[in-house]
Design a protein around this motif. Structure first.
Motif, short mmCIF file in Angstrom:
data_model
loop_
_atom_site.label_atom_id
_atom_site.label_comp_id
_atom_site.label_asym_id
_atom_site.label_seq_id
_atom_site.Cartn_x
_atom_site.Cartn_y
_atom_site.Cartn_z
N UNK A 73 -34.28 30.01 -10.57
CA UNK A 73 -34.79 31.09 -11.42
C UNK A 73 -35.85 31.91 -10.69
N UNK A 74 -36.70 31.20 -9.94
CA UNK A 74 -37.74 31.88 -9.17
C UNK A 74 -37.12 32.76 -8.08
N UNK A 75 -36.09 32.22 -7.41
CA UNK A 75 -35.40 32.98 -6.36
C UNK A 75 -34.75 34.24 -6.93
N UNK A 76 -34.10 34.09 -8.10
CA UNK A 76 -33.45 35.25 -8.72
C UNK A 76 -34.49 36.32 -9.08
N UNK A 87 -48.49 33.05 -9.62
CA UNK A 87 -48.87 33.91 -8.50
C UNK A 87 -47.84 35.02 -8.27
N UNK A 88 -46.55 34.67 -8.41
CA UNK A 88 -45.49 35.68 -8.25
C UNK A 88 -45.62 36.74 -9.34
N UNK A 89 -45.90 36.29 -10.58
CA UNK A 89 -46.05 37.25 -11.67
C UNK A 89 -47.25 38.16 -11.44
N UNK A 90 -48.35 37.59 -10.92
CA UNK A 90 -49.51 38.42 -10.60
C UNK A 90 -49.18 39.42 -9.50
N UNK A 91 -48.45 38.95 -8.47
CA UNK A 91 -48.04 39.85 -7.39
C UNK A 91 -47.17 40.97 -7.94
N UNK A 92 -46.22 40.60 -8.83
CA UNK A 92 -45.33 41.61 -9.42
C UNK A 92 -46.12 42.64 -10.21
N UNK A 93 -47.11 42.17 -10.98
CA UNK A 93 -47.92 43.09 -11.78
C UNK A 93 -48.70 44.05 -10.87
N UNK A 94 -49.25 43.53 -9.77
CA UNK A 94 -49.99 44.39 -8.85
C UNK A 94 -49.05 45.39 -8.17
N UNK A 98 -34.82 40.17 -7.56
CA UNK A 98 -34.93 41.37 -8.39
C UNK A 98 -36.16 42.19 -8.03
N UNK A 99 -37.28 41.48 -7.78
CA UNK A 99 -38.49 42.19 -7.37
C UNK A 99 -38.28 42.87 -6.03
N UNK A 100 -37.63 42.14 -5.09
CA UNK A 100 -37.37 42.71 -3.77
C UNK A 100 -36.47 43.93 -3.81
N UNK A 101 -35.57 43.98 -4.80
CA UNK A 101 -34.66 45.13 -4.92
C UNK A 101 -35.28 46.28 -5.71
N UNK A 102 -36.56 46.09 -6.14
CA UNK A 102 -37.24 47.18 -6.81
C UNK A 102 -37.41 47.03 -8.31
N UNK A 103 -36.86 45.95 -8.89
CA UNK A 103 -37.00 45.72 -10.32
C UNK A 103 -38.33 45.01 -10.59
N UNK A 104 -39.36 45.78 -10.88
CA UNK A 104 -40.69 45.21 -11.07
C UNK A 104 -40.93 44.76 -12.51
N UNK A 105 -39.86 44.71 -13.31
CA UNK A 105 -39.95 44.14 -14.66
C UNK A 105 -39.55 42.67 -14.66
N UNK A 106 -39.11 42.17 -13.52
CA UNK A 106 -38.69 40.76 -13.43
C UNK A 106 -39.90 39.85 -13.67
#
Length: 484
Positions: free
Chosen positions: A200-203, A231-238, A207-215
């Motif tokens: 689930x984390x990899x998926x 930490x990944x969620x914090x990175x995504x939010x930033x 998605x984040x790597x492909x530009x989907x920052x809502x993941x």
């Protein structure tokens, strides 16, 4: 300490499989060590128990021999043969009995193993010194010593080893079954705790790597993975905040660049239309249409190397340089000289640009142009063939002392001038074919009866069909002017 390199095949394995192999390998080594140690202890224990049992049997035989001793040695021999034959046939193949009785050496004769060497080997094994005779090492001997003599009872060591091996085999089967069950349970636990959360984390990361920052990562199987997910969620939010900020700035930059485009105006004796499609939000192509002081029209198309914000900033500088130079001179070559000196002075080395200036004088029916390494403009008079304005000089930003030259062409009413950037000629379709100058000439030739705006629409349609949905990798700029 020298670091031990990790094998390539191990690094390519998924984490769950690495954990499963590591745990099972450790358990396998542990169980194998246990089986080996237990097997040796079992043999030692079986030998000791057999020796005790044989000693008990020797004591019983001694007492029986004493009871019939009055009948003579033949009676004792018969007793020994009878007992040994019964033991060999029922419970203990390889059983042998020997006595040192009343000064005589007696052995069981029923199975044919009696010999002086056998007697000596049994004595050596009974005294705890089996290494003195090779035969003694293959047997276990129990003995009993009394006033009338000494009784020896032996058993083949191979029989004891066979029993131990059979027990070991049963134990290995049980361990194997237990190991399979344990491996399945470990695999199930790892799957629930590690594999599924990691997938689930990899998926989410993909998605984040492909530009989907809502993941969003939602993992709570263990403290470590939960922390990593947070930490990944914090990175995504930033990243999302940075992306939102970037979009706002890019929208503003796009609006600024759009505002720098020439405003629609009525030009005396010239009809102008354009196509401008940046590859990014902003582009490095620049075009302009300027009414000169003598009433003629200056057409300008430039292309800065690269695209995006740096190229757009350089293109903005070019506009200001051209606008200033056009107030000082009506000659394209002199304007290019001024622009090149300024561009060389202010722009970082390596950000070169091409530019072509075409001055259209509808009253004198004359076109004067100067070219700094740009795509050669196309020109068509009436229904005549499509030609190129072939003279060109060095690109902008290489040398501040470059001097450009004017070249003139006489034209007639209805003449069309088509100026393109390399985003048009170097457009690609999915088959990696280029649009090319040949297709540009063909579009101009087919649209010879079109006015400037219609010809631009024709180009837009042809480029769209040619690309077949493939995104443009460079800015697309096309400027069409029609005389008269």
């Amino acid at each position: 300490m020298k670091r031990i390199p990790t094998p390539q095949f191990w690094r390519r394995l998924p984490l769950a499989r690495q954990l499963l192999l590591a745990v099972n390998s450790f358990l396998l080594i542990l169980v194998a060590t246990f089986l080996v140690v237990d097997h040796r202890l079992r043999i030692r224990r079986e030998v000791q128990q057999t020796r005790i049992a044989l000693a008990e049997e020797a004591k019983t035989l001694y007492e029986s021999a004493v009871a019939i001793d009055d009948s003579g040695s033949d009676a004792v021999q018969k007793l020994v043969d009878s007992v040994c034959a019964r033991m060999n046939s029922q419970d203990s193949p390889g059983h042998h009995i020997a006595l040192r009785w009343q000064g005589q050496n007696l052995q069981a004769q029923s199975h044919g193993r009696a010999s002086s060497d056998m007697f000596d080997a049994m004595m050596a094994a009974a005294t705890g010194n089996p290494n003195s005779m090779p035969m003694a090492e293959s047997m276990v001997v129990g003995s009993f010593d009394g006033p009338a003599g000494r009784v020896y009872v032996s058993e083949k060591r191979s029989n004891i080893l066979a029993v131990a091996r059979e027990a070991l085999f049963r134990q290995m089967i049980a361990v194997l079954l237990g190991g399979v069950i344990a491996a399945a349970l470990v695999s199930l636990v790892i799957r629930q705790i590690v594999t599924k959360p990691m997938r689930r984390m990899e998926a989410s990361l993909q998605r984040i790597g492909s530009g989907d920052l809502n993941a969003h990562v939602d993992v709570h199987s263990c403290r470590e993975l939960a922390y990593l997910g947070e930490q990944i969620n914090e990175m995504r939010a930033k990243l999302d905040a940075v992306e939102q900020d970037r979009r706002v700035h890019m929208e503003k930059a796009k609006s600024i660049q759009q505002n720098l485009r020439p405003k629609s105006q009525a030009l005396e004796g010239v009809q102008v239309a354009e196509l401008f499609e940046p590859a990014d939000d902003v582009g490095g192509d620049y075009y302009d249409v300027i009414q000169l002081s003598d009433g003629s029209t200056l057409l300008c198309v430039a292309d800065v190397s690269g695209h995006g914000v740096p190229a757009a900033m350089a293109a903005t500088l070019l506009k200001s340089f051209v606008t200033d130079a056009a107030k000082l001179s009506n000659r394209p070559a002199e304007i290019l000289d001024h622009v090149n000196r300024k561009y060389y002075e202010y722009v970082v080395m390596g950000h070169f640009a091409t530019m072509v200036l075409v001055r259209v004088d509808s009253l004198r029916r004359q076109v004067v142009y100067a070219n700094a390494g740009h795509e050669l403009p196309f020109i068509q008079s009436g229904d005549g063939p499509v030609e190129r304005l072939e003279h060109s000089d060095l690109i902008l930003g290489v040398e501040d002392s470059t001097t450009y030259e004017d070249h003139s062409v006489n034209v007639c009413e209805g003449t069309k001038i088509v100026i393109v950037s390399d985003g048009v000629t170097e457009a690609f379709n999915p088959s990696e074919d280029q649009f090319g100058t040949g297709r540009v000439e063909s579009v101009v030739s087919v649209g010879s009866g079109d006015d400037a705006k219609s010809l631009v629409r024709r180009f837009a349609s042809e480029l769209h069909q040619f690309r077949e949905g493939r995104a443009a990798f460079d800015d697309t700029t096309l400027l069409v002017a029609q005389v008269g």
